[in-house]
Design an enzyme around this catalytic site. Structure first.
Site, PDB file in Angstrom:
ATOM      1  CB  VAL A 119      34.441  37.027  34.171  1.00 14.47           C
ATOM      2  CG1 VAL A 119      35.271  37.882  35.131  1.00 14.47           C
ATOM      3  CG2 VAL A 119      35.314  36.500  33.033  1.00 14.47           C
ATOM      4  CB  CYS A 120      32.637  38.531  38.066  1.00 15.23           C
ATOM      5  SG  CYS A 120      32.166  39.618  39.420  1.00 15.23           S
ATOM      6  CB  THR A 121      27.904  38.185  39.186  1.00 14.84           C
ATOM      7  OG1 THR A 121      28.165  39.354  38.399  1.00 14.84           O
ATOM      8  CG2 THR A 121      28.278  38.471  40.626  1.00 14.84           C
ATOM      9  N   GLY A 122      28.925  36.513  36.252  1.00 15.77           N
ATOM     10  CA  GLY A 122      28.487  35.889  35.004  1.00 15.77           C
ATOM     11  C   GLY A 122      28.096  34.433  35.214  1.00 15.77           C
TER      12      GLY A 122
END
Lengths: 220, 220
Positions: A119-122
């Site tokens: 998710v996102c900057t993961g």
């Protein structure tokens, strides 16, 4: 049961926590999985460097409010996993050694996984672990340049709510984690189960992975 | 600064936790407030019966997966508050004594609050505390009959994503907590700040409080 799950029941899920994780990156997907687990046999390992509670407090914002979540396992004691969820957050770009540990864990565990969701900057952590090499993937749109610079071996897709490449599901920023998780549930457990969960949490899904107004908003 | 906040800086926010709270009821709103707090002076008290971590594990689903969050205060030690957030979840209808303590806390603290936000079946706790008496309010749509039966003194509004009556903001189920919180931020801090936060978490807002497909879906 879908073929993709046949090799392991219960479904063994894990989520990584690190200081400065974004709360909704974790709890959007987990709320969907929590509801799923009322109908399906699942386990969840909440994994970090130690068993001490992990805070959302983010580098650069020491006076902002925060919350702390309790891990169940460390990177060293994590059980075998079928699904790993990797959230993002400002902490992903910190110099905290937990981040390097998380990246090593992703690299080590990836070969045993049936499914990886970021998710996102993961996706930046997954990229640094090398597990996105040669794959199509997306990320947060506001900090797109910073994340995509972490690996030139990834085929970064700027205009996407989420991207699927093989068993790797990467989403755009924060709330997009809910959509990618419901899409993964649809693929894995069927559309009725995904709809049941979305309706239970009164969430109006974005079902088109290319439905991404934020790419344009942030000039991508 | 908006007049509504002039009487207290920092803004003193609190959230109630009880066993079996719904994760997204808490972390949808808190993720918005976390981002808000990077720009605005705020404090957050995470309040429960004791300082032991509080689990999302829900009555009736002992084998479902769960997460635990760390309180910062007890009902007895909670600081003065401007804003109280009350989540819902299956735990709201349990016989756990924490629920009665939470209801008493809501009743006692309400007169000092500038703002009360409830998410999902959290409005059932507020209704049982009597603080919704004579007010328009909404709740989760799947368990509408059960929640609205908790108080005949509330003017329950079935077709609403959220409802505002004075300083009381009540939302529909789970993910509607994000919309009510962003609407509250818009009213309190301005539309630019609400848009900034929504765009930061890549959330496509529902800005019309009457936009509620779930009321019809569940036959209300």
């Amino acid at each position: 049961m879908p073929e993709s799950l046949a090799k392991s029941t219960p479904l063994r899920a894990g989520v990584i926590l690190f200081p400065g994780f974004q709360a909704l990156d974790v709890f959007g997907p987990l709320d969907c999985l929590n509801v799923l687990s009322r109908n399906h046999d699942m386990t969840l390992a909440i994994i970090s460097s130690t068993l001490e509670p992990v805070s959302t407090e983010s580098p650069g914002f020491p006076n902002a409010i925060s919350q702390s979540v309790v891990p169940t396992h460390t990177f060293a004691t994590a059980p075998a996993l079928d699904l790993l969820l990797v959230p993002g957050g400002l902490g992903t770009r910190s110099t905290n050694p937990v981040i390097e540990e998380a990246i090593s864990f992703i690299r080590d565990v990836y070969p045993q996984l049936s499914h990886l969701i970021t998710v996102c900057t993961g996706s930046g952590l997954a990229a640094r672990a090398g597990v996105l090499d040669g794959k199509r993937a997306t990320s947060n749109k506001l900090v797109w340049a910073e994340i995509t610079a972490m690996s030139t071996s990834v085929d970064w897709v700027p205009h996407a709510r989420w991207v699927v490449d093989g068993n790797v599901w990467t989403s755009s920023g924060v709330s997009a984690g809910i959509d990618v998780t419901l899409a993964w549930i649809e693929k894995t457990f069927g559309s009725e189960e995904a709809s049941r969960i979305a309706n239970r949490i009164e969430y109006i899904r974005h079902e088109d992975p290319s439905d991404d107004p934020f790419a344009k908003m942030y000039g991508l």
